[in-house]
Design an enzyme around this catalytic site. Structure first.
Site, short mmCIF file in Angstrom:
data_model
loop_
_atom_site.label_atom_id
_atom_site.label_comp_id
_atom_site.label_asym_id
_atom_site.label_seq_id
_atom_site.Cartn_x
_atom_site.Cartn_y
_atom_site.Cartn_z
CG ASP A 1 -9.73 -0.82 4.27
OD1 ASP A 1 -9.42 -1.09 3.08
OD2 ASP A 1 -8.99 -1.08 5.24
CD GLN B 1 -3.19 -4.56 6.43
OE1 GLN B 1 -3.05 -3.62 5.65
NE2 GLN B 1 -3.78 -5.68 6.06
CE LYS C 1 -3.58 -2.71 2.13
NZ LYS C 1 -4.44 -3.05 3.27
#
Ligand code: BQF
Length: 294
Positions: A120, A97, A53
Protein backbone atom coordinates in the site's frame (compact mmCIF):
# COMPACT_ATOMS: atom_id res chain seq x y z
CA UNK A 1 -16.82 21.27 -24.85
CA UNK A 2 -18.04 17.89 -23.78
CA UNK A 3 -15.56 15.71 -21.96
CA UNK A 4 -13.92 12.46 -22.93
CA UNK A 5 -14.95 10.06 -20.20
CA UNK A 6 -11.92 8.25 -18.84
CA UNK A 7 -12.71 4.54 -18.70
CA UNK A 8 -10.81 3.41 -15.61
CA UNK A 9 -12.42 0.00 -15.70
CA UNK A 10 -11.14 -0.66 -19.23
CA UNK A 11 -7.65 0.65 -18.47
CA UNK A 12 -7.48 -1.41 -15.29
CA UNK A 13 -8.57 -4.53 -17.18
CA UNK A 14 -5.84 -3.89 -19.72
CA UNK A 15 -3.24 -3.50 -16.98
CA UNK A 16 -4.50 -6.66 -15.27
CA UNK A 17 -4.03 -8.49 -18.58
CA UNK A 18 -0.45 -7.22 -18.80
CA UNK A 19 0.20 -8.25 -15.21
CA UNK A 20 -1.34 -11.67 -15.77
CA UNK A 21 1.20 -12.34 -18.51
CA UNK A 22 3.91 -11.50 -15.98
CA UNK A 23 2.44 -13.83 -13.36
CA UNK A 24 2.21 -16.60 -16.00
CA UNK A 25 5.92 -16.19 -16.74
CA UNK A 26 6.74 -16.42 -13.04
CA UNK A 27 4.69 -19.59 -12.70
CA UNK A 28 6.85 -21.23 -15.36
CA UNK A 29 9.75 -20.61 -13.00
CA UNK A 30 7.78 -22.15 -10.14
CA UNK A 31 7.16 -18.75 -8.55
CA UNK A 32 3.84 -17.36 -7.36
CA UNK A 33 3.36 -13.92 -5.77
CA UNK A 34 1.34 -13.97 -2.56
CA UNK A 35 -0.79 -11.26 -0.91
CA UNK A 36 -2.20 -11.32 2.62
CA UNK A 37 -5.32 -9.23 3.15
CA UNK A 38 -6.30 -8.33 6.70
CA UNK A 39 -9.79 -7.08 7.44
CA UNK A 40 -10.61 -5.98 10.98
CA UNK A 41 -14.28 -5.48 11.80
CA UNK A 42 -17.32 -5.58 9.53
CA UNK A 43 -17.48 -2.24 7.72
CA UNK A 44 -19.56 -3.02 4.59
CA UNK A 45 -17.50 -0.79 2.25
CA UNK A 46 -14.28 -2.43 3.46
CA UNK A 47 -15.79 -5.84 2.77
CA UNK A 48 -16.49 -4.79 -0.82
CA UNK A 49 -12.94 -3.46 -1.26
CA UNK A 50 -11.41 -6.65 0.16
CA UNK A 51 -13.57 -8.73 -2.17
CA UNK A 52 -12.40 -6.64 -5.15
CA UNK A 53 -8.78 -7.24 -4.17
CA UNK A 54 -9.21 -10.98 -3.70
CA UNK A 55 -11.03 -11.24 -7.02
CA UNK A 56 -8.18 -9.45 -8.79
CA UNK A 57 -5.63 -11.82 -7.20
CA UNK A 58 -7.63 -14.80 -8.37
CA UNK A 59 -7.91 -13.43 -11.91
CA UNK A 60 -4.12 -13.00 -12.12
CA UNK A 61 -3.09 -16.20 -10.38
CA UNK A 62 -1.70 -14.38 -7.34
CA UNK A 63 -1.96 -16.39 -4.14
CA UNK A 64 -4.08 -14.58 -1.56
CA UNK A 65 -4.96 -15.33 2.02
CA UNK A 66 -7.62 -13.39 3.83
CA UNK A 67 -7.63 -12.76 7.58
CA UNK A 68 -10.95 -11.57 8.97
CA UNK A 69 -10.65 -10.40 12.57
CA UNK A 70 -13.46 -9.16 14.84
CA UNK A 71 -13.54 -5.44 15.61
CA UNK A 72 -12.74 -6.28 19.23
CA UNK A 73 -9.31 -7.64 18.21
CA UNK A 74 -6.62 -6.31 20.56
CA UNK A 75 -3.93 -4.22 18.90
CA UNK A 76 -1.31 -6.65 20.18
CA UNK A 77 -2.95 -9.57 18.36
CA UNK A 78 -3.07 -7.66 15.07
CA UNK A 79 0.60 -6.78 15.47
CA UNK A 80 1.43 -10.43 16.09
CA UNK A 81 -0.39 -11.45 12.91
CA UNK A 82 1.55 -8.84 10.92
CA UNK A 83 4.84 -10.06 12.37
CA UNK A 84 3.98 -13.64 11.43
CA UNK A 85 3.17 -12.54 7.86
CA UNK A 86 6.40 -10.51 7.72
CA UNK A 87 8.29 -13.80 8.20
CA UNK A 88 6.13 -15.89 5.83
CA UNK A 89 8.16 -16.57 2.63
CA UNK A 90 4.98 -17.27 0.62
CA UNK A 91 3.57 -13.82 1.39
CA UNK A 92 5.16 -10.90 -0.48
CA UNK A 93 2.57 -8.23 0.16
CA UNK A 94 0.59 -7.39 3.30
CA UNK A 95 -2.52 -5.31 2.97
CA UNK A 96 -4.19 -4.00 6.08
CA UNK A 97 -7.61 -2.77 5.02
CA UNK A 98 -8.38 0.71 6.31
CA UNK A 99 -10.09 2.20 8.21
CA UNK A 100 -9.38 0.24 11.40
CA UNK A 101 -11.72 0.21 14.39
CA UNK A 102 -11.43 3.26 16.69
CA UNK A 103 -9.68 1.33 19.45
CA UNK A 104 -6.70 0.46 17.25
CA UNK A 105 -3.90 2.95 16.63
CA UNK A 106 -3.65 2.84 12.84
CA UNK A 107 -0.26 4.56 12.57
CA UNK A 108 1.30 2.34 15.20
CA UNK A 109 0.08 -0.88 13.58
CA UNK A 110 1.06 0.17 10.02
CA UNK A 111 4.62 0.70 11.23
CA UNK A 112 4.89 -3.05 11.89
CA UNK A 113 4.34 -4.01 8.25
CA UNK A 114 7.75 -4.73 6.75
CA UNK A 115 8.60 -1.98 4.22
CA UNK A 116 9.48 -4.86 1.85
CA UNK A 117 5.86 -6.08 1.97
CA UNK A 118 4.21 -2.66 2.19
CA UNK A 119 2.26 -2.89 -1.07
CA UNK A 120 0.00 0.00 0.00
CA UNK A 121 3.05 2.24 0.32
CA UNK A 122 1.88 3.64 3.68
CA UNK A 123 4.94 2.80 5.78
CA UNK A 124 6.98 5.88 6.76
CA UNK A 125 10.01 4.27 5.10
CA UNK A 126 8.24 4.09 1.74
CA UNK A 127 6.76 7.57 2.18
CA UNK A 128 10.28 8.79 2.93
CA UNK A 129 11.63 7.12 -0.21
CA UNK A 130 8.95 8.94 -2.20
CA UNK A 131 9.87 12.28 -0.60
CA UNK A 132 13.53 11.58 -1.38
CA UNK A 133 12.67 11.07 -5.06
CA UNK A 134 13.62 7.38 -5.03
CA UNK A 135 10.37 5.52 -4.40
CA UNK A 136 9.92 1.76 -4.09
CA UNK A 137 6.23 1.20 -3.32
CA UNK A 138 3.93 4.05 -4.29
CA UNK A 139 0.45 4.29 -2.75
CA UNK A 140 -2.06 2.59 -5.05
CA UNK A 141 -4.62 5.32 -5.63
CA UNK A 142 -2.13 8.09 -6.51
CA UNK A 143 -0.32 5.64 -8.79
CA UNK A 144 -3.66 4.82 -10.43
CA UNK A 145 -4.37 8.50 -11.06
CA UNK A 146 -0.92 9.02 -12.62
CA UNK A 147 -1.35 5.93 -14.79
CA UNK A 148 -4.72 7.17 -16.09
CA UNK A 149 -3.16 10.50 -17.08
CA UNK A 150 -0.38 8.67 -18.91
CA UNK A 151 -2.61 6.20 -20.73
CA UNK A 152 -4.92 9.00 -21.89
CA UNK A 153 -1.86 11.01 -22.98
CA UNK A 154 -2.83 13.96 -20.83
CA UNK A 155 0.30 16.16 -20.60
CA UNK A 156 1.66 16.53 -17.06
CA UNK A 157 5.05 18.19 -17.47
CA UNK A 158 4.87 21.93 -16.83
CA UNK A 159 1.12 21.79 -16.30
CA UNK A 160 -0.72 23.37 -13.40
CA UNK A 161 -2.01 20.50 -11.31
CA UNK A 162 -4.38 21.37 -8.50
CA UNK A 163 -5.20 18.70 -5.94
CA UNK A 164 -8.11 19.22 -3.56
CA UNK A 165 -7.63 17.12 -0.43
CA UNK A 166 -4.45 16.55 1.60
CA UNK A 167 -4.90 13.01 2.95
CA UNK A 168 -1.89 10.82 3.62
CA UNK A 169 -3.41 8.18 1.33
CA UNK A 170 -4.15 10.30 -1.75
CA UNK A 171 -3.53 14.05 -1.81
CA UNK A 172 -0.17 14.33 -0.09
CA UNK A 173 1.62 11.44 -1.85
CA UNK A 174 0.07 12.35 -5.21
CA UNK A 175 1.34 15.93 -4.90
CA UNK A 176 4.81 14.58 -4.20
CA UNK A 177 4.65 12.20 -7.17
CA UNK A 178 3.53 14.81 -9.70
CA UNK A 179 6.02 17.47 -8.60
CA UNK A 180 8.93 15.00 -8.89
CA UNK A 181 11.68 15.50 -11.45
CA UNK A 182 10.67 12.35 -13.29
CA UNK A 183 8.65 10.92 -16.13
CA UNK A 184 4.91 11.57 -16.00
CA UNK A 185 5.60 14.35 -13.52
CA UNK A 186 7.38 17.75 -13.49
CA UNK A 187 4.07 19.49 -12.83
CA UNK A 188 3.50 22.65 -10.84
CA UNK A 189 1.39 21.34 -8.00
CA UNK A 190 -0.97 23.16 -5.65
CA UNK A 191 -2.30 21.14 -2.73
CA UNK A 192 -5.57 22.62 -1.53
CA UNK A 193 -7.52 21.66 1.57
CA UNK A 194 -10.25 22.70 4.01
CA UNK A 195 -8.31 25.79 5.12
CA UNK A 196 -7.45 26.99 1.62
CA UNK A 197 -8.40 30.64 1.22
CA UNK A 198 -10.41 31.16 -1.97
CA UNK A 199 -10.33 27.64 -3.39
CA UNK A 200 -11.75 28.81 -6.71
CA UNK A 201 -8.70 31.00 -7.33
CA UNK A 202 -6.67 27.77 -7.44
CA UNK A 203 -9.04 25.33 -9.11
CA UNK A 204 -9.94 27.73 -11.91
CA UNK A 205 -6.27 27.84 -12.97
CA UNK A 206 -5.82 24.07 -13.07
CA UNK A 207 -4.91 22.25 -16.27
CA UNK A 208 -5.41 19.06 -14.30
CA UNK A 209 -7.80 19.15 -11.36
CA UNK A 210 -7.68 16.17 -9.01
CA UNK A 211 -10.33 15.98 -6.33
CA UNK A 212 -9.96 13.79 -3.27
CA UNK A 213 -11.69 15.71 -0.51
CA UNK A 214 -14.43 13.25 0.45
CA UNK A 215 -17.33 15.66 -0.07
CA UNK A 216 -19.99 14.50 -2.51
CA UNK A 217 -20.30 16.68 -5.64
CA UNK A 218 -18.31 19.49 -4.03
CA UNK A 219 -16.62 20.56 -7.26
CA UNK A 220 -19.19 22.27 -9.45
CA UNK A 221 -18.66 23.66 -12.96
CA UNK A 222 -18.00 27.22 -11.74
CA UNK A 223 -14.80 26.00 -10.02
CA UNK A 224 -13.37 24.40 -13.17
CA UNK A 225 -11.46 25.99 -16.03
CA UNK A 226 -13.12 25.04 -19.36
CA UNK A 227 -10.90 22.44 -21.05
CA UNK A 228 -9.30 21.18 -17.83
CA UNK A 229 -8.81 17.45 -17.22
CA UNK A 230 -10.72 16.46 -14.09
CA UNK A 231 -9.89 13.39 -12.01
CA UNK A 232 -12.42 12.47 -9.35
CA UNK A 233 -11.05 10.27 -6.58
CA UNK A 234 -14.12 10.56 -4.34
CA UNK A 235 -16.42 7.69 -3.46
CA UNK A 236 -19.54 8.77 -1.58
CA UNK A 237 -22.73 6.82 -1.04
CA UNK A 238 -25.79 9.00 -1.47
CA UNK A 239 -29.13 7.21 -1.09
CA UNK A 240 -27.65 3.93 -2.24
CA UNK A 241 -25.87 5.49 -5.20
CA UNK A 242 -22.12 6.02 -5.62
CA UNK A 243 -21.12 9.58 -6.46
CA UNK A 244 -17.78 11.33 -6.65
CA UNK A 245 -16.48 14.58 -5.21
CA UNK A 246 -17.14 16.21 -8.59
CA UNK A 247 -20.54 17.16 -9.95
CA UNK A 248 -20.18 14.93 -12.99
CA UNK A 249 -23.25 16.16 -14.84
CA UNK A 250 -22.13 19.81 -14.74
CA UNK A 251 -18.38 19.42 -15.03
CA UNK A 252 -18.45 16.93 -17.93
CA UNK A 253 -20.05 19.70 -20.02
CA UNK A 254 -16.97 21.91 -19.81
CA UNK A 255 -13.91 19.77 -19.06
CA UNK A 256 -11.70 18.05 -21.65
CA UNK A 257 -11.52 14.79 -19.67
CA UNK A 258 -13.36 13.45 -16.64
CA UNK A 259 -13.33 10.25 -14.61
CA UNK A 260 -16.70 8.74 -13.68
CA UNK A 261 -17.60 7.30 -10.28
CA UNK A 262 -17.80 4.34 -10.22
CA UNK A 263 -15.53 3.08 -13.00
CA UNK A 264 -12.86 5.79 -12.90
CA UNK A 265 -10.02 5.83 -10.38
CA UNK A 266 -11.44 3.01 -8.20
CA UNK A 267 -10.59 0.07 -10.48
CA UNK A 268 -7.11 1.54 -11.03
CA UNK A 269 -6.42 1.36 -7.29
CA UNK A 270 -6.92 -2.40 -7.43
CA UNK A 271 -4.73 -2.80 -10.54
CA UNK A 272 -1.89 -0.83 -8.89
CA UNK A 273 -2.14 -3.04 -5.81
CA UNK A 274 -1.60 -6.07 -8.03
CA UNK A 275 1.34 -4.33 -9.68
CA UNK A 276 2.91 -3.59 -6.29
CA UNK A 277 2.36 -7.17 -5.12
CA UNK A 278 4.18 -8.58 -8.15
CA UNK A 279 6.96 -6.06 -7.60
CA UNK A 280 7.28 -7.08 -3.94
CA UNK A 281 7.50 -10.75 -4.95
CA UNK A 282 10.16 -10.07 -7.58
CA UNK A 283 12.22 -7.99 -5.15
CA UNK A 284 12.02 -10.89 -2.69
CA UNK A 285 13.19 -13.51 -5.21
CA UNK A 286 15.84 -11.26 -6.66
CA UNK A 287 17.27 -10.52 -3.22
CA UNK A 288 16.48 -6.81 -3.47
CA UNK A 289 14.37 -6.75 -0.34
CA UNK A 290 16.25 -4.83 2.32
CA UNK A 291 17.01 -6.01 5.83
CA UNK A 292 15.43 -3.68 8.36
CA UNK A 293 16.15 -3.63 12.06
CA UNK A 294 12.88 -1.84 12.88
C1 BQF B 1 -15.18 1.51 -9.03
C2 BQF B 1 -11.17 3.05 -0.55
C3 BQF B 1 -11.89 4.99 0.65
C4 BQF B 1 -11.39 4.48 1.84
C5 BQF B 1 -10.77 3.26 1.85
C6 BQF B 1 -13.61 -0.10 -8.01
C7 BQF B 1 -12.89 0.13 -5.73
C8 BQF B 1 -13.72 1.21 -5.60
C9 BQF B 1 -14.47 1.68 -6.68
C10 BQF B 1 -12.06 -0.35 -4.60
C11 BQF B 1 -11.06 2.26 -1.76
C12 BQF B 1 -11.56 2.74 -3.07
C13 BQF B 1 -10.47 0.99 -1.67
C14 BQF B 1 -14.42 1.01 -7.87
C15 BQF B 1 -10.39 0.06 -2.84
C16 BQF B 1 -11.07 1.91 -4.23
O1 BQF B 1 -15.58 0.73 -9.91
O2 BQF B 1 -15.38 2.73 -9.11
C17 BQF B 1 -12.84 -0.54 -6.95
O3 BQF B 1 -12.15 -1.50 -4.26
N1 BQF B 1 -11.21 0.51 -3.94
C18 BQF B 1 -9.97 0.56 -0.41
O4 BQF B 1 -9.43 -0.54 -0.30
O5 BQF B 1 -10.05 1.34 0.66
C19 BQF B 1 -10.66 2.54 0.65
C20 BQF B 1 -11.78 4.31 -0.53
Amino acid sequence: MTATIIDGKAVSNQILEELKAEVDLLREKGQQPGLAVILVGDDPASQVYVRNKERACKKLGIFSSKYCLPDTTPEEELIQLIQKLNRDPNIHGILLQLPLPQAIDEKKVLDYISPNKDVDGFHPYNLGRLLAGDPIFLPCTPQGVQELLVRYQIPIEGQNVVIVGRSNIVGKPLAMMLVQKAKAANATVSLCHTRTKNLKEFTSRADILIVACGKARMVTADLVRPGAAVIDVGINRIDGKLVGDVDFEQVSQISSFITPVPGGVGPMTIAMLMKNTIKAAKRFWEGEATSFSF
